[in-house]
Scaffold this motif. Structure first.
Motif, PDB file in Angstrom:
ATOM      1  N   VAL A 248      19.835 -30.811  12.430  1.00 17.86           N
ATOM      2  CA  VAL A 248      18.441 -30.733  12.007  1.00 17.86           C
ATOM      3  C   VAL A 248      17.589 -31.548  12.968  1.00 17.86           C
ATOM      4  O   VAL A 248      18.071 -32.467  13.650  1.00 17.86           O
ATOM      5  N   TYR A 249      16.304 -31.219  13.002  1.00 20.28           N
ATOM      6  CA  TYR A 249      15.357 -31.870  13.900  1.00 20.28           C
ATOM      7  C   TYR A 249      14.203 -32.412  13.059  1.00 20.28           C
ATOM      8  O   TYR A 249      13.644 -31.701  12.211  1.00 20.28           O
ATOM      9  N   THR A 250      13.865 -33.660  13.287  1.00 19.30           N
ATOM     10  CA  THR A 250      12.851 -34.329  12.483  1.00 19.30           C
ATOM     11  C   THR A 250      12.337 -35.553  13.223  1.00 19.30           C
ATOM     12  O   THR A 250      13.008 -36.072  14.131  1.00 19.30           O
ATOM     13  N   ALA A 251      11.170 -36.036  12.825  1.00 19.36           N
ATOM     14  CA  ALA A 251      10.629 -37.270  13.397  1.00 19.36           C
ATOM     15  C   ALA A 251      11.128 -38.496  12.646  1.00 19.36           C
ATOM     16  O   ALA A 251      10.871 -39.620  13.067  1.00 19.36           O
ATOM     17  N   ARG A 252      11.856 -38.288  11.553  1.00 26.20           N
ATOM     18  CA  ARG A 252      12.311 -39.399  10.704  1.00 26.20           C
ATOM     19  C   ARG A 252      13.825 -39.291  10.498  1.00 26.20           C
ATOM     20  O   ARG A 252      14.313 -38.944   9.437  1.00 26.20           O
ATOM     21  N   GLU A 253      14.553 -39.626  11.554  1.00 30.39           N
ATOM     22  CA  GLU A 253      16.001 -39.413  11.555  1.00 30.39           C
ATOM     23  C   GLU A 253      16.717 -40.170  10.438  1.00 30.39           C
ATOM     24  O   GLU A 253      17.538 -39.598   9.704  1.00 30.39           O
ATOM     25  N   ALA A 254      16.446 -41.465  10.325  1.00 29.79           N
ATOM     26  CA  ALA A 254      17.173 -42.285   9.355  1.00 29.79           C
ATOM     27  C   ALA A 254      16.945 -41.794   7.924  1.00 29.79           C
ATOM     28  O   ALA A 254      17.885 -41.689   7.120  1.00 29.79           O
ATOM     29  N   GLU A 255      15.689 -41.471   7.608  1.00 27.68           N
ATOM     30  CA  GLU A 255      15.384 -40.998   6.247  1.00 27.68           C
ATOM     31  C   GLU A 255      16.003 -39.635   5.976  1.00 27.68           C
ATOM     32  O   GLU A 255      16.519 -39.380   4.878  1.00 27.68           O
ATOM     33  N   ALA A 256      15.949 -38.766   6.978  1.00 28.03           N
ATOM     34  CA  ALA A 256      16.533 -37.440   6.802  1.00 28.03           C
ATOM     35  C   ALA A 256      18.045 -37.544   6.610  1.00 28.03           C
ATOM     36  O   ALA A 256      18.625 -36.864   5.758  1.00 28.03           O
ATOM     37  N   ALA A 257      18.697 -38.393   7.407  1.00 26.19           N
ATOM     38  CA  ALA A 257      20.146 -38.559   7.284  1.00 26.19           C
ATOM     39  C   ALA A 257      20.524 -39.071   5.901  1.00 26.19           C
ATOM     40  O   ALA A 257      21.491 -38.603   5.291  1.00 26.19           O
ATOM     41  N   ALA A 258      19.763 -40.037   5.404  1.00 26.17           N
ATOM     42  CA  ALA A 258      20.048 -40.579   4.068  1.00 26.17           C
ATOM     43  C   ALA A 258      19.886 -39.504   2.993  1.00 26.17           C
ATOM     44  O   ALA A 258      20.674 -39.431   2.047  1.00 26.17           O
ATOM     45  N   SER A 259      18.867 -38.657   3.147  1.00 28.30           N
ATOM     46  CA  SER A 259      18.650 -37.579   2.173  1.00 28.30           C
ATOM     47  C   SER A 259      19.778 -36.555   2.214  1.00 28.30           C
ATOM     48  O   SER A 259      20.326 -36.157   1.180  1.00 28.30           O
ATOM     49  N   ILE A 260      20.133 -36.132   3.405  1.00 25.70           N
ATOM     50  CA  ILE A 260      21.154 -35.095   3.551  1.00 25.70           C
ATOM     51  C   ILE A 260      22.524 -35.601   3.115  1.00 25.70           C
ATOM     52  O   ILE A 260      23.328 -34.861   2.527  1.00 25.70           O
ATOM     53  N   ALA A 261      22.795 -36.887   3.358  1.00 21.43           N
ATOM     54  CA  ALA A 261      24.092 -37.458   2.997  1.00 21.43           C
ATOM     55  C   ALA A 261      24.325 -37.446   1.491  1.00 21.43           C
ATOM     56  O   ALA A 261      25.470 -37.558   1.036  1.00 21.43           O
TER      57      ALA A 261
END
Length: 470
Positions: A248-261
């Motif tokens: 996935v591509y996003t400007a908010r990597e850490a938050e996106a990773a936490a959500s997807i995890a």
């Protein structure tokens, strides 16, 4: 059923018998064949039953992360990184999806190195009907019958299609037929100098899969998933095959990773921030740091919570053996050796490489899924019931094999195989540097368009070498 029978009979009728010829006295031939997606354990089992007896024991060949053909072969051949992870890719600068079947810019350089790659139509038909995979065996026999000297590169895709969509017994039978073809070929060479190296670009977890509902999950978490990044909460999801990884591509990597995890079926998410690879999952969060340069990398693994990669016991053993320095870093090769039989082989190197390279448009967050899950197309999921897949960091997914009929190989990474064989300088982007010599009346090998030396058939055997048109 009638249609399938007709297609099968047409395939037999259209398959011309291979043109066989005796090799020149003292000729030297090297053959490198990729058996797409064949796991190490499958080859070991076949050797245990007496197959592939012409070969030495197989060695583990650790793929890349993501454990997919596109990336593994880019690293194996050491060629220019492709724009993305497949024919369809996300362009970060343009904030849009690009590529596709008709876009030549998305095709990797490694594809042009092979003298034969399974035609896409044959691969597709194998997904529909496993028995169509005999076509690849026909192609193999024809190319082997014409091989004279130099290096011949072949990529057989049928194995991956079978591993994905058929029972493992079907793949086993196909591999037995492959072994018989190779035994026949080696016998025909009459002891001439020939080395055959078989390898696979990744493994397969051999478990039935289902799709993670990533779009619905992200919407519930306040994100706007789509094909582009739309505002601060926008997140672009790159379409993939039915594989156990995703990007996935996003400007908010850490938050996106936490959500997807937090989504069922997602085991780990990885991203890069400040030169450090971060790994987060249901078992915690950790950081992978790297020091040094290409002549000697060193890695350190530190946990912020839990132990997502299950490396704490490994670190304890390495520390007891004196392999860690005062800062907790250890040599790259020591990590490789210590984790070869781990559930995540070579994880530090593979995670760091995954979030910092391999393609020109690196995913901002890479996913490694649990066994039994994939992140592919909804449409494909509705029509295809996959029996197994690959892509994740898991051992079954990331571990391929390498095997030779003339030498024993040690455990290797994808990017080390050609150097280990001593073939890198002969496998060039310009196939003319390989000097492959071929015989027969088949259509010219793909490589001839790039200058491969061939022996053509003109009213009998014509020993003239032909110079290809660039």
């Amino acid at each position: 059923m009638t249609c399938r029978v007709v297609m099968f009979l047409l395939g037999i009728l259209c398959a011309a018998p291979p043109v066989s010829a005796e090799p020149e006295p003292g000729s030297s031939l090297k053959i490198l064949i990729c058996l797409d997606g064949v796991p190490l354990e499958l080859i070991r089992k076949l050797q245990d039953e007496g197959r592939f007896h012409s070969f030495r024991p197989p060695a583990p060949l650790i793929s890349t992360f993501p454990a997919i053909t596109e990336i593994m072969l880019t690293e194996l051949f050491g060629v220019e990184p492709p724009p993305g992870y497949g024919l369809r890719y996300y362009d970060k600068a343009a904030n849009e999806l690009r590529g596709g079947l008709g876009d030549a810019s998305a095709i990797s350089v490694w594809f042009k190195l092979y003298d034969f790659v399974t035609p896409m139509m044959d691969r597709g038909l194998t997904y529909m009907w496993g028995r169509w995979s005999v076509r690849d065996l026909d192609y193999l026999r024809k190319h082997l019958a014409r091989a004279d000297s130099g290096i011949l590169l072949m990529h057989l895709d049928s194995t991956d299609a079978l591993m994905h969509h058929e029972r493992s017994a079907v793949t086993v039978n196909w591999l037995r037929s492959l072994d018989s073809a190779l035994v026949e070929f080696l016998g025909r060479r009459n002891g001439q100098d020939v080395e055959i190296v078989l390898f696979s670009d990744h493994g397969n977890d051999m478990r039935e899969t289902r799709r993670i509902p990533i779009e619905d999950h992200l919407k519930r978490s306040g994100w706007k998933p789509g094909s582009v990044i739309d505002g601060e909460s926008g997140i672009a999801i790159l379409p993939t095959g039915l594989i156990s990884t995703g990007y996935v591509y996003t400007a908010r990597e850490a938050e996106a990773a936490a959500s997807i995890a937090g989504l069922r079926g997602v085991e780990l998410c990885a991203y890069e921030a400040g030169g450090i690879a971060h790994v987060t999952g249901r078992n915690g969060h950790a950081r992978v740091e790297r020091r040094g340069d290409a002549s000697g990398w060193r890695y350190r693994y530190e946990t912020d919570s839990g132990d997502p990669l299950a490396m704490v016991p490994v670190i304890r053993a390495m520390k007891d053996s004196g392999l860690l320095d005062a800062d907790g870093f250890a040599d790259d090769r020591e990590w490789f050796t210590a984790t070869l039989s781990h559930e995540y082989p070579d994880a530090l190197n593979r995670v760091y490489g995954g979030v910092t390279g391999h393609v020109r448009n690196v995913g901002d967050v890479l996913m490694s899924l649990d066994p039994g899950w994939h992140c592919g197309s909804r449409v494909l999921s509705a029509f295809l019931n996959f029996k197994g897949t690959h892509g994740s960091l898991r051992k079954a997914s990331i571990t391929g094999f390498a095997i030779s009929n003339r030498r024993s190989l040690r455990p290797l990474r994808a990017e080390e195989l050609l150097d280990e064989l001593g073939w890198r300088n002969e496998v060039g982007i310009d196939a003319a540097t390989r000097g492959v010599a071929m015989r027969g009346t088949l259509p010219p090998p793909r490589g001839e368009l790039r200058g491969v030396h061939v022996l053509e058939h003109r009213e009998g055997w014509d020993r003239r070498g032909t110079d290809a048109v660039n």
